[in-house]
Design an enzyme around this catalytic site. Structure first.
Site, PDB file in Angstrom:
ATOM      1  N   THR A 118       0.784  -1.230   0.000  1.00 30.03           N
ATOM      2  CA  THR A 118       0.000   0.000   0.000  1.00 30.03           C
ATOM      3  C   THR A 118       0.819   1.285   0.000  1.00 30.03           C
ATOM      4  O   THR A 118       0.697   2.109  -0.907  1.00 30.03           O
ATOM      5  CB  THR A 118      -0.962   0.001   1.196  1.00 30.03           C
ATOM      6  OG1 THR A 118      -1.845  -1.113   1.067  1.00 30.03           O
ATOM      7  CG2 THR A 118      -1.778   1.287   1.245  1.00 30.03           C
ATOM      8  N   PHE A 119       1.625   1.516   1.011  1.00 36.72           N
ATOM      9  CA  PHE A 119       2.298   2.804   1.117  1.00 36.72           C
ATOM     10  C   PHE A 119       3.280   3.063  -0.028  1.00 36.72           C
ATOM     11  O   PHE A 119       3.288   4.166  -0.594  1.00 36.72           O
ATOM     12  CB  PHE A 119       2.978   2.937   2.484  1.00 36.72           C
ATOM     13  CG  PHE A 119       2.113   3.599   3.522  1.00 36.72           C
ATOM     14  CD1 PHE A 119       0.805   3.171   3.737  1.00 36.72           C
ATOM     15  CD2 PHE A 119       2.586   4.640   4.293  1.00 36.72           C
ATOM     16  CE1 PHE A 119      -0.011   3.768   4.682  1.00 36.72           C
ATOM     17  CE2 PHE A 119       1.787   5.255   5.246  1.00 36.72           C
ATOM     18  CZ  PHE A 119       0.488   4.826   5.447  1.00 36.72           C
TER      19      PHE A 119
END
Length: 485
Positions: A118-119
């Site tokens: 995600t990040f």
């Protein structure tokens, strides 16, 4: 201090050469066309047009518009549906998204950057940089220069600019050029970066509902012209959270994508009521897909090496291992290499790399924050130890991502509509990597792009392929799942 017991607890939250290799991968599917070249020279052109995957670059257009009441400068909304796998679109639960895809612009899939987590991918989307370049190399990682640990769920990490200043997000470039931005819960939006912040910014809040997110976007669009943002970005974690908790093939997953789709329909209706739906550019995308886990696909680390040698493990569910010293790193790497050469069943379904030997197409070696030793499981396989998982319990989570970014189950979503995309209606677009999004946004907003890893410079590639996107995606998913049995 690193603890094996905490593994996974915080995770619920192409260059030209790459493009050529990727296009060649799909060209191999055109066996009929290749054979025809040898024996039917007169039909070469026709066959290429019908069957071959070929990138033809067309530009995106920009410009202001009037909705009958107000003049809107070129405006773009980006909504990230975390963990929305590309093929979810064809499950029969997302009529609004499917209608947008069929009537506007739909890329078969967006290719995430490695690791498909995600990040790193959200920061790649807004910087155009590979994770090795922007420095957010995982959801959790150790920086040997500062001696500090990044954990995505820790507020102090999300508010510390030293983690984020290796990359410049699109909202910084916008603000520098007097283009107002509004950013809702996007990784990296809570810090001042290169002297700038978004005009409007919302920090992360798990309790924010989908409708509250929709209302926030419309609220920003209702601002007077002198205050209204032209760049709006919003993050929704709901699909990812359910995919982790229940798995990508669960009834619960289908329920949440249906709920997301309903709110998307409400957002589109809100744009129509304001008479801006044909003009405001809106992009629905995701950061990665999701793979199912299984108790039958566990790789036990306990007998491979002494786990106490690991001071930091990064990038769950992958194994980025860092020891207290170079000697520990060498021990971990050599132990894994030796074990991988054994005939034991547990020596299969994973690969080990030193940092310098990580495949070049992943662009994941040129940063001090990347661990020195990497154990990469095959798609759907999980690295476990007796310290973090009991063999007597069912393995959780039931869905995981982070694997090879070219895996069909890691493919992400890309749907777009609005005046800047009008040249692409009815066209079959080719997949592209998410490093290209930054250039697209820069082009729409007429911003001078900062150096980035995109190669299309704000354009989109077309493909020539007779198969429908649905057939393409579902066939590839079926083949990928067959390898998990």
């Amino acid at each position: 201090m690193f603890s094996w017991a905490n593994i996974g607890s915080n995770e619920y939250l192409p260059l030209k050469n790459d493009r050529k290799a990727y296009l060649n991968q799909w060209a191999k599917r055109s066996g009929l066309a290749i054979a025809a070249i040898c024996i039917l020279g007169i039909l070469i052109l026709a066959i290429v047009k019908l069957f071959c995957f070929k990138a033809i670059i067309f530009p995106i257009v920009g410009g202001s518009f009037n909705n009958g009441t107000n003049v809107f400068q070129s405006t773009v909304i980006v909504i990230s549906l975390d963990g929305f796998r590309a093929d979810y679109l064809y499950r029969g639960f997302t009529p609004n998204l499917l209608s947008l895809a069929e009537r506007n612009v739909h890329v078969p899939f967006l290719i995430p950057s490695f690791p498909s987590i995600t990040f790193p991918n959200h920061y790649t989307i807004v910087t155009g940089l590979y994770p090795e370049s922007h420095g957010i190399v995982s959801n959790n990682f150790f920086d040997p220069v500062t001696g500090k640990q990044f954990v995505n769920s820790m507020p102090e990490c999300n508010k510390d600019p030293t983690w984020w200043d290796k990359g410049e997000p699109i909202w910084v470039n916008a603000e520098r050029n007097n283009v107002r931005s509004a950013v809702h819960m996007w990784p990296g939006n809570e810090v001042e970066n290169h002297g700038y912040r978004p005009t409007y910014s919302d920090g992360f809040n798990f309790d924010t509902t989908l409708r509250e997110k929709k209302d926030r976007i419309l609220e920003w669009l209702d601002l007077p012209d002198k205050d209204r943002p032209q760049l709006l970005l919003a993050y929704a974690p709901h699909v990812d959270m359910v995919g982790h908790a229940f798995g990508p093939d669960s009834p619960e997953l289908n329920i949440i994508i249906q709920e997301v789709d309903i709110v998307i329909g409400e957002l589109i209706e809100g744009l129509k009521k304001r008479n801006i739906d044909k003009h405001v550019n809106i992009i629905f995308l995701s950061d990665h897909g999701m793979a199912p886990t299984s108790d039958n696909r566990l790789i036990w680390l306990d007998n491979m090496f002494n786990l106490s040698a690991v001071a930091h493990r990064d990038a769950w569910p992958l194994g980025g291992f860092r020891g207290e010293s170079d000697l520990d790193d060498e021990y971990i790497y050599e132990s894994l290499v030796n074990y991988s050469r054994s005939s034991l069943p547990s020596a299969e379904n994973w690969n080990v790399y030193s940092k310098k030997d990580i495949p070049s197409r992943w662009h994941y070696s040129n940063n001090e924050r990347i661990a020195p030793v990497w154990m990469i499981p095959d798609v759907g396989w999980s690295l476990v130890s007796m310290l973090d998982h009991s063999p007597e319990l069912e393995y959780e989570p039931l869905g995981v991502h982070g694997y090879d970014n070219l895996s069909p189950v890691m493919r992400a979503l890309f749907i777009a509509s609005g005046s800047s995309f009008k040249n692409f209606k009815g066209k079959k677009l080719a997949p592209f990597q998410n490093t290209e999004i930054y250039g697209i946004l820069s082009h729409i907003l007429d911003l001078p792009a900062q150096p980035n890893n995109g190669t299309y410079e704000g354009a989109l590639p077309l493909r020539r392929n007779r198969n429908s996107t649905k057939e393409w995606l579902l066939k590839d998913i079926e083949q990928a799942y067959s390898k998990l049995i």
